[in-house]
Design a protein around this motif. Structure first.
Motif, mmCIF file in Angstrom:
data_model
loop_
_atom_site.group_PDB
_atom_site.id
_atom_site.type_symbol
_atom_site.label_atom_id
_atom_site.label_comp_id
_atom_site.label_asym_id
_atom_site.label_seq_id
_atom_site.Cartn_x
_atom_site.Cartn_y
_atom_site.Cartn_z
ATOM 1 N N GLY A 162 62.151 14.084 6.498
ATOM 2 C CA GLY A 162 60.752 13.690 6.375
ATOM 3 C C GLY A 162 60.240 13.473 4.967
ATOM 4 O O GLY A 162 60.289 14.385 4.145
ATOM 5 N N PRO A 163 59.706 12.271 4.689
ATOM 6 C CA PRO A 163 59.014 12.038 3.429
ATOM 7 C C PRO A 163 57.534 12.395 3.523
ATOM 8 O O PRO A 163 56.856 12.585 2.518
ATOM 9 C CB PRO A 163 59.193 10.523 3.212
ATOM 10 N N THR A 164 57.023 12.480 4.752
ATOM 11 C CA THR A 164 55.648 12.862 5.043
ATOM 12 C C THR A 164 55.589 13.185 6.533
ATOM 13 O O THR A 164 56.581 13.023 7.247
ATOM 14 C CB THR A 164 54.669 11.738 4.647
ATOM 15 N N ASN A 165 54.426 13.644 7.038
ATOM 16 C CA ASN A 165 54.431 14.230 8.390
ATOM 17 C C ASN A 165 53.300 13.769 9.302
ATOM 18 O O ASN A 165 52.959 14.466 10.256
ATOM 19 C CB ASN A 165 54.388 15.766 8.286
ATOM 20 N N GLU A 166 52.715 12.607 9.058
ATOM 21 C CA GLU A 166 51.640 12.140 9.937
ATOM 22 C C GLU A 166 52.084 12.047 11.394
ATOM 23 O O GLU A 166 51.367 12.487 12.312
ATOM 24 C CB GLU A 166 51.126 10.770 9.465
ATOM 25 N N GLU A 167 53.248 11.454 11.627
ATOM 26 C CA GLU A 167 53.738 11.290 12.999
ATOM 27 C C GLU A 167 54.011 12.637 13.660
ATOM 28 O O GLU A 167 53.649 12.870 14.823
ATOM 29 C CB GLU A 167 55.019 10.444 13.005
#
Length: 467
Positions: A143-148
């Protein structure tokens, strides 16, 4: 079993830890999250030469001061001294998030690709995303980010408007495969990040959440000893239409920030007014046009900055595409309004050094320093000076103050250079003269001011600092 009260146990621990015998290992006695540490047994791999790729001051000093070890390009292991700083920053970030009622969670670093395919970002994100397959040939990503991922959590467990507003955050390792990682932890591939996510019933509620987090960020950076300028920003790959970058001021910063000089005064006030602050002029160089700048030249400040935080409001961008619905007060389902809020925790270590150093080394703000006090024993083979140093160490530890005791068999110049390099805020110097006069020297690392004081006066000073 013999039970000892805490004070008696502390006395036994500290007395034993300073028995200078070969069999007396480094003592990690955990007492109220404080530790007894001797530099002669501490893992602090100082370097005289820095790697050729260390281009900026924070990268050079983090290597020289033994804070990190390079594992691969843009990937670092955190050594004991650096980890203490990282954890202090993390603690302050968490305290300010908890203060406004946000909930701490920990999401997995490995995410199923299906979530990103569902949002439409799997192919759009680019080569920065590390894509992997498991043994069953299923697609995953680091993960580069976690919106999903956070949207999936909330859509599974939230059903009613009564559960909103909801603010979730984590402090988690991320990976983005930068094409040219550089500047050490400032532009690495693996990094520790605080990422938060908000869910609200409507725009007005979402705006209040955004304002609350905006204000909490300014308090956070202020506690870290930094001046932060929130500038209007683009939302980039995450998307959205209300966004601010937080630039901390540093002479060696990579960005140029143009802003109203009232920012510094207002951002450091006790009560942070979002509407007043957000109405002031603050932009990066590429957005600054002297011909259209709305404030007079004598009110405009131009300084270098380093981005350490970014906040976004993006409405129903993810809740719609991923089918997140909750039941409203009218019984009808609706898509919650969302926002995303990031702070570069590991990046902050480098940024603080960029903002706070001199030609001798790091100058840590007290709030994040790995130790508050360093006791320097100039004649450590002498029983009298050792006894004096240990007496002070014992008293400070009992007050809950982190202390590093330099008991190494080294010349005074080497010890002074080490203390300056690693940036401990206060140095207490105990020498032969101290045992004759009863006075030790207290040096403030930032100002260089030196005072002669008795042990009682030093203890009194740090007691006042605590209160």
């Amino acid at each position: 079993m013999i039970l000892l009260n805490k004070k008696k146990f502390l006395n036994i621990v500290v007395d034993f830890s300073f028995q200078m015998r070969p069999e007396a290992n480094i003592m990690y006695f955990k007492l109220n999250r404080k530790f007894v540490m001797r530099l002669s047994r501490y893992f602090l791999p100082l370097m005289k030469e820095t790697p050729a790729d260390a281009q900026i001051i924070s990268h050079r000093l983090m290597h020289r001061a033994g804070l990190i070890h390079k594992t691969s390009a843009g990937i670092y292991s955190w050594l004991p001294l650096g980890l203490r700083v990282l954890e202090n920053i993390e603690r302050i970030v968490r305290e300010e998030q908890d203060r406004i009622g946000n909930h701490y969670i920990k999401m997995s670093t490995i995410q199923p690709a299906d979530l990103w395919i569902e949002s439409g970002r799997y192919d759009a994100y680019g080569k920065e995303m590390l894509r992997i397959k498991d043994r069953h040939d299923r697609d995953f990503l680091y993960g580069p980010t976690n919106e999903e991922q956070v949207t999936d959590i909330v859509r599974t467990h939230l059903k009613s408007y009564k559960d909103l507003p909801l603010n979730l955050y984590q402090i988690q390792w991320k990976f983005r495969d930068e094409i040219r990682p550089r500047f050490g932890v400032m532009r690495g591939r693996e990094f520790l990040m605080k990422d938060g996510y908000s869910f609200d019933v409507d725009f007005e509620s979402a705006k209040k959440t955004y304002q609350s987090i905006f204000q909490s960020y300014l308090r956070t950076f202020r506690r870290l000893g930094l001046t932060a300028i929130p500038v209007q920003a683009d939302s980039g790959a995450i998307g959205g239409n209300m966004s601010h970058e937080f630039q901390i001021l540093a002479e060696t910063g990579e960005s140029t920030v143009y802003y109203d000089k009232r920012y510094e005064e207002l951002a450091n006030s006790a009560n942070i007014d979002f509407d007043e602050l957000s109405s002031l002029y603050a932009v990066e160089s590429e957005k600054h046009d002297p011909a259209t700048c709305p404030i007079p030249e004598d009110q405009l400040l131009v300084k270098k900055g380093i981005e350490v935080g970014h906040i976004f409001y993006f409405g129903t961008k993810y809740s719609e595409v991923m089918g997140l619905k909750v039941t409203g007060s009218d019984g009808k389902p609706f898509h919650p309004e969302m926002g995303s809020y990031g702070i570069g925790v590991s990046r902050l270590v480098g940024a603080i050094i960029e903002a706070s150093h001199d030609d001798k080394g790091i100058v840590w703000p007290e709030a994040v320093a790995p130790f508050k006090v360093m006791i320097i024993d100039l004649v450590n083979s002498d029983d009298a000076t050792m006894s004096m140093g240990c007496q002070l160490h014992k008293a400070l530890i009992s007050m809950g103050i982190d202390v590093l005791y330099d008991d190494r068999n080294e010349r005074p110049g080497v010890k002074f250079a080490t203390a300056d390099l690693i940036g401990i805020p206060y140095h207490v110097i105990v020498g032969k003269r101290s045992t004759e006069t009863g006075l030790v020297e207290l040096k403030h690392r930032k100002t260089g001011q030196v005072q002669e004081m008795t042990l009682d006066h030093i203890i009194e000073k740090f007691n006042k600092d605590k209160s």
